[in-house]
Design a protein around this motif. Sequence first.
Motif, mmCIF file in Angstrom:
data_model
loop_
_atom_site.group_PDB
_atom_site.id
_atom_site.type_symbol
_atom_site.label_atom_id
_atom_site.label_comp_id
_atom_site.label_asym_id
_atom_site.label_seq_id
_atom_site.Cartn_x
_atom_site.Cartn_y
_atom_site.Cartn_z
ATOM 1 N N MET A 109 0.836 -1.169 0.000
ATOM 2 C CA MET A 109 0.000 0.000 0.000
ATOM 3 C C MET A 109 0.887 1.240 0.000
ATOM 4 S SD MET A 109 -3.011 1.089 2.611
ATOM 5 C CE MET A 109 -4.285 0.238 1.715
ATOM 6 N N ALA A 110 0.527 2.217 -0.777
ATOM 7 C CA ALA A 110 1.303 3.445 -0.889
ATOM 8 C C ALA A 110 0.869 4.453 0.170
ATOM 9 C CB ALA A 110 1.122 4.044 -2.279
ATOM 10 N N SER A 111 1.750 5.345 0.456
ATOM 11 C CA SER A 111 1.476 6.381 1.440
ATOM 12 C C SER A 111 1.851 7.724 0.831
ATOM 13 C CB SER A 111 2.303 6.082 2.680
ATOM 14 O OG SER A 111 2.445 7.211 3.476
ATOM 15 N N TRP A 112 1.204 8.789 1.278
ATOM 16 C CA TRP A 112 1.514 10.117 0.766
ATOM 17 C C TRP A 112 1.309 11.132 1.875
ATOM 18 C CZ3 TRP A 112 -2.185 13.959 0.755
ATOM 19 C CH2 TRP A 112 -3.472 13.545 1.008
ATOM 20 N N GLY A 113 1.812 12.303 1.676
ATOM 21 C CA GLY A 113 1.615 13.381 2.629
ATOM 22 C C GLY A 113 1.193 14.639 1.897
ATOM 23 N N CYS A 114 0.168 15.284 2.397
ATOM 24 C CA CYS A 114 -0.312 16.517 1.784
ATOM 25 C C CYS A 114 0.564 17.681 2.235
ATOM 26 C CB CYS A 114 -1.764 16.771 2.193
ATOM 27 S SG CYS A 114 -2.423 18.302 1.504
ATOM 28 N N PRO A 115 1.034 18.504 1.312
ATOM 29 C CA PRO A 115 1.881 19.627 1.708
ATOM 30 C C PRO A 115 1.124 20.694 2.496
ATOM 31 C CG PRO A 115 1.382 19.752 -0.620
ATOM 32 C CD PRO A 115 0.857 18.430 -0.137
ATOM 33 N N HIS A 116 -0.210 20.642 2.475
ATOM 34 C CA HIS A 116 -1.015 21.636 3.193
ATOM 35 C C HIS A 116 -1.377 21.192 4.606
ATOM 36 C CE1 HIS A 116 -1.412 23.814 -0.549
ATOM 37 N NE2 HIS A 116 -1.834 22.706 -1.123
ATOM 38 N N GLU A 117 -1.145 19.910 4.927
ATOM 39 C CA GLU A 117 -1.480 19.388 6.258
ATOM 40 C C GLU A 117 -0.347 19.644 7.238
ATOM 41 O OE1 GLU A 117 -2.532 15.289 8.608
ATOM 42 O OE2 GLU A 117 -2.257 15.206 6.462
ATOM 43 N N ILE A 118 -0.665 20.337 8.305
ATOM 44 C CA ILE A 118 0.303 20.618 9.363
ATOM 45 C C ILE A 118 -0.354 20.243 10.684
ATOM 46 C CG2 ILE A 118 1.664 22.388 10.534
ATOM 47 C CD1 ILE A 118 1.641 23.927 7.834
ATOM 48 N N ASP A 119 0.194 19.256 11.349
ATOM 49 C CA ASP A 119 -0.347 18.768 12.627
ATOM 50 C C ASP A 119 -1.824 18.402 12.533
ATOM 51 O OD1 ASP A 119 2.125 19.094 13.894
ATOM 52 O OD2 ASP A 119 1.681 21.187 14.387
ATOM 53 N N GLY A 120 -2.232 17.764 11.438
ATOM 54 C CA GLY A 120 -3.608 17.308 11.278
ATOM 55 C C GLY A 120 -4.585 18.369 10.832
ATOM 56 N N LYS A 121 -4.090 19.573 10.560
ATOM 57 C CA LYS A 121 -4.958 20.665 10.116
ATOM 58 C C LYS A 121 -4.529 21.140 8.731
ATOM 59 C CE LYS A 121 -6.206 22.199 14.664
ATOM 60 N NZ LYS A 121 -6.475 23.329 15.510
ATOM 61 N N CYS A 122 -5.472 21.675 7.980
ATOM 62 C CA CYS A 122 -5.200 22.133 6.619
ATOM 63 C C CYS A 122 -4.822 23.611 6.622
ATOM 64 C CB CYS A 122 -6.432 21.924 5.729
ATOM 65 S SG CYS A 122 -6.144 22.406 4.019
ATOM 66 N N ALA A 123 -3.579 23.903 6.265
ATOM 67 C CA ALA A 123 -3.093 25.278 6.220
ATOM 68 C C ALA A 123 -3.744 26.055 5.070
ATOM 69 C CB ALA A 123 -1.578 25.297 6.072
ATOM 70 N N ARG A 124 -4.249 25.356 4.075
ATOM 71 C CA ARG A 124 -4.879 25.996 2.916
ATOM 72 C C ARG A 124 -6.307 26.435 3.236
ATOM 73 N NH1 ARG A 124 -7.588 24.517 -2.022
ATOM 74 N NH2 ARG A 124 -6.766 25.774 -3.718
ATOM 75 N N ASN A 146 -7.892 27.531 6.251
ATOM 76 C CA ASN A 146 -8.070 28.194 7.549
ATOM 77 C C ASN A 146 -7.934 27.264 8.747
ATOM 78 O OD1 ASN A 146 -8.592 30.637 6.212
ATOM 79 N ND2 ASN A 146 -10.716 30.059 5.931
ATOM 80 N N ASP A 147 -6.973 26.379 8.692
ATOM 81 C CA ASP A 147 -6.667 25.473 9.807
ATOM 82 C C ASP A 147 -7.826 24.574 10.211
ATOM 83 O OD1 ASP A 147 -3.991 26.214 10.028
ATOM 84 O OD2 ASP A 147 -4.496 27.936 11.283
ATOM 85 N N LEU A 148 -8.687 24.186 9.255
ATOM 86 C CA LEU A 148 -9.724 23.195 9.527
ATOM 87 C C LEU A 148 -9.064 21.831 9.674
ATOM 88 C CD1 LEU A 148 -12.446 24.223 6.917
ATOM 89 C CD2 LEU A 148 -12.482 24.626 9.372
ATOM 90 N N VAL A 149 -9.732 20.925 10.365
ATOM 91 C CA VAL A 149 -9.217 19.566 10.495
ATOM 92 C C VAL A 149 -9.089 18.969 9.095
ATOM 93 C CG1 VAL A 149 -9.697 17.269 11.389
ATOM 94 C CG2 VAL A 149 -10.225 19.265 12.779
ATOM 95 N N CYS A 150 -7.936 18.382 8.802
ATOM 96 C CA CYS A 150 -7.681 17.820 7.478
ATOM 97 C C CYS A 150 -8.631 16.652 7.216
ATOM 98 C CB CYS A 150 -6.237 17.345 7.379
ATOM 99 S SG CYS A 150 -5.831 16.670 5.761
ATOM 100 N N ASN A 151 -9.363 16.742 6.106
ATOM 101 C CA ASN A 151 -10.294 15.703 5.676
ATOM 102 C C ASN A 151 -10.153 15.610 4.154
ATOM 103 O OD1 ASN A 151 -12.361 13.943 5.221
ATOM 104 N ND2 ASN A 151 -13.971 15.269 6.026
ATOM 105 N N PRO A 152 -9.250 14.754 3.664
ATOM 106 C CA PRO A 152 -8.992 14.687 2.224
ATOM 107 C C PRO A 152 -10.268 14.556 1.404
ATOM 108 C CG PRO A 152 -7.448 13.309 3.397
ATOM 109 C CD PRO A 152 -8.467 13.768 4.404
ATOM 110 N N GLY A 153 -10.412 15.451 0.420
ATOM 111 C CA GLY A 153 -11.565 15.440 -0.461
ATOM 112 C C GLY A 153 -12.658 16.407 -0.070
#
Length: 64
Positions: free
Chosen positions: A1-16, A18-25
């Motif tokens: 299984m492959a793994s990836w990291g979002c460049p906008h995710e910082i400590d589980g929050k989306c920097a893109r 407004n610091d909402l909890v990261c929820n891909p999609g």
Amino acid sequence: MASWGCPHEIDGKCARLNDLVCNPGMKGCVLAGRYFFLSSDDKNQRLREKQERTGKEEGGEPTD
């Protein structure tokens, strides 16, 4: 299984988004409308609309 990291995710929050909890999609996510998500039908609405406009199948590998 492959793994990836979002460049906008910082400590589980989306920097893109407004610091909402990261929820891909989620709305506003760079992945929304580009990939098919098995976990939520709501996340796939944008992809289906895009496919209807172009009249062809698009999308990446399924993700969770």
